[in-house]
Design a protein around this motif. Sequence first.
Motif, PDB file in Angstrom:
ATOM      1  N   TRP A 121       0.824  -1.208   0.000  1.00 21.08           N
ATOM      2  CA  TRP A 121       0.000   0.000   0.000  1.00 21.08           C
ATOM      3  C   TRP A 121       0.852   1.250   0.000  1.00 21.08           C
ATOM      4  O   TRP A 121       0.570   2.214   0.703  1.00 21.08           O
ATOM      5  CB  TRP A 121      -0.967  -0.010   1.190  1.00 21.08           C
ATOM      6  CG  TRP A 121      -1.784  -1.245   1.239  1.00 21.08           C
ATOM      7  CD1 TRP A 121      -1.674  -2.277   2.133  1.00 21.08           C
ATOM      8  CD2 TRP A 121      -2.835  -1.626   0.332  1.00 21.08           C
ATOM      9  NE1 TRP A 121      -2.583  -3.259   1.845  1.00 21.08           N
ATOM     10  CE2 TRP A 121      -3.303  -2.904   0.741  1.00 21.08           C
ATOM     11  CE3 TRP A 121      -3.411  -1.005  -0.776  1.00 21.08           C
ATOM     12  CZ2 TRP A 121      -4.323  -3.555   0.071  1.00 21.08           C
ATOM     13  CZ3 TRP A 121      -4.422  -1.673  -1.451  1.00 21.08           C
ATOM     14  CH2 TRP A 121      -4.872  -2.923  -1.011  1.00 21.08           C
ATOM     15  N   GLU A 140      -5.893   2.294  -4.246  1.00 20.40           N
ATOM     16  CA  GLU A 140      -6.240   3.003  -3.020  1.00 20.40           C
ATOM     17  C   GLU A 140      -6.998   4.276  -3.370  1.00 20.40           C
ATOM     18  O   GLU A 140      -6.622   5.004  -4.301  1.00 20.40           O
ATOM     19  CB  GLU A 140      -4.999   3.339  -2.201  1.00 20.40           C
ATOM     20  CG  GLU A 140      -5.330   3.912  -0.833  1.00 20.40           C
ATOM     21  CD  GLU A 140      -4.100   4.038   0.060  1.00 20.40           C
ATOM     22  OE1 GLU A 140      -4.041   3.364   1.116  1.00 20.40           O
ATOM     23  OE2 GLU A 140      -3.203   4.813  -0.305  1.00 20.40           O
ATOM     24  N   THR A 177      -8.560   7.813  -1.514  1.00 21.10           N
ATOM     25  CA  THR A 177      -8.526   8.658  -0.325  1.00 21.10           C
ATOM     26  C   THR A 177      -9.416   9.874  -0.552  1.00 21.10           C
ATOM     27  O   THR A 177      -9.668  10.278  -1.696  1.00 21.10           O
ATOM     28  CB  THR A 177      -7.090   9.120  -0.012  1.00 21.10           C
ATOM     29  OG1 THR A 177      -6.594   9.905  -1.108  1.00 21.10           O
ATOM     30  CG2 THR A 177      -6.169   7.924   0.198  1.00 21.10           C
ATOM     31  N   ARG A 182      -9.948   6.287   3.759  1.00 20.83           N
ATOM     32  CA  ARG A 182      -9.400   5.675   2.546  1.00 20.83           C
ATOM     33  C   ARG A 182      -9.980   4.279   2.365  1.00 20.83           C
ATOM     34  O   ARG A 182     -10.454   3.648   3.317  1.00 20.83           O
ATOM     35  CB  ARG A 182      -7.870   5.611   2.590  1.00 20.83           C
ATOM     36  CG  ARG A 182      -7.296   4.736   3.682  1.00 20.83           C
ATOM     37  CD  ARG A 182      -5.783   4.863   3.712  1.00 20.83           C
ATOM     38  NE  ARG A 182      -5.162   3.928   4.624  1.00 20.83           N
ATOM     39  CZ  ARG A 182      -4.982   4.141   5.906  1.00 20.83           C
ATOM     40  NH1 ARG A 182      -5.389   5.282   6.435  1.00 20.83           N
ATOM     41  NH2 ARG A 182      -4.404   3.233   6.676  1.00 20.83           N
ATOM     42  N   GLN A 200      -8.930   0.612   0.478  1.00 21.55           N
ATOM     43  CA  GLN A 200      -7.893  -0.194  -0.160  1.00 21.55           C
ATOM     44  C   GLN A 200      -8.575  -1.339  -0.906  1.00 21.55           C
ATOM     45  O   GLN A 200      -9.361  -2.085  -0.325  1.00 21.55           O
ATOM     46  CB  GLN A 200      -6.906  -0.734   0.876  1.00 21.55           C
ATOM     47  CG  GLN A 200      -6.117   0.367   1.572  1.00 21.55           C
ATOM     48  CD  GLN A 200      -5.210  -0.160   2.661  1.00 21.55           C
ATOM     49  OE1 GLN A 200      -5.323  -1.319   3.069  1.00 21.55           O
ATOM     50  NE2 GLN A 200      -4.305   0.679   3.142  1.00 21.55           N
TER      51      GLN A 200
END
Length: 313
Positions: free
Chosen positions: A69, A92, A94, A125, A127
């Motif tokens: 990540w 990812e 955000t 966030r 993932q």
Amino acid sequence: MRTCEEPRPPNGQSPIALAAGQSEYGFAEKVVEGMFIVVNSITIKIHSKAFHASFELWQLQGYSVNPNWQQSDLRLTRITDPQRGEVLTFKELTWQTLRIEADATDNGDQDPVTTPLRLITNQGRIQISLKRRTKDCNVVASKLMFLLDDLLWVLTDSQLKAMMKYAESLSQAMEKSAQQRKSLAPESVQVTPPAPSAQQSWAQPFGGTPSPSSIGQYFDKHDMKESSYHLLISRLDLHICDDSHSRDPGAFKHGMLGGAIQLTFRRMAFDCYPFHRAGDACKHWVRYSEAMETRGQWAQKLVGEFQSKMEKL
């Protein structure tokens, strides 16, 4: 967006691959995956039979990351195993602020007097891990992690009741969708290794050419055995207030004032494995512990008893 009474059929092959005139995971997919996306604001409106909701995001960013990540060279953000014919990609998302609001519709079965449900969060966030087949780009498994920091949420009892009704109205559509995916899932996936092509060179990290065994080990380390969804909140302060007196003018006259309760959760986590089969191993779960060994033996025993009863019938 609008919820469907009956689930739609699967989307089929990747539209990116079809537009590029290819049928397997190739250059067009890699180019689109490598894009860095920045959106100042985005609004998503959801309409359902029982309620309508809106999601508002500010300063949304989406980019590719490596299995740890971290932002790095794009060639390190995917793992391709030619022997399996599968590829892992990591993303990812955000944002700075998230606002969620939901309210009952006029034709819903909620109470006549309802209070809109509101939630505002700060930075967060998501993932995303995807495992796809290289021959047709179809998603085999996925992992979604929703990470939030400190969260303060004030709810009234009417909002809490409305939230439960909203969840109940969505559960039927989600259950039908899950049943569709389970029915379409193959009993055993036979992976055919693809022919050598230029795509294999894209999966090579810097510093030499790794052997097939090392690629397989690296793939296994970050592989998703099954689809899962996760929610992790560092700290949640939940305030639930009784607002029944606000709807009853006579409550103040008789001294019937509402109460309140405060709940504080630290490192609260929810893990959902919707397609896990009864009796299968759980060692690949995110928060697996030795205490689950006993549960696994107990579940395996129940599955064996059920199978024996079905055989007799």
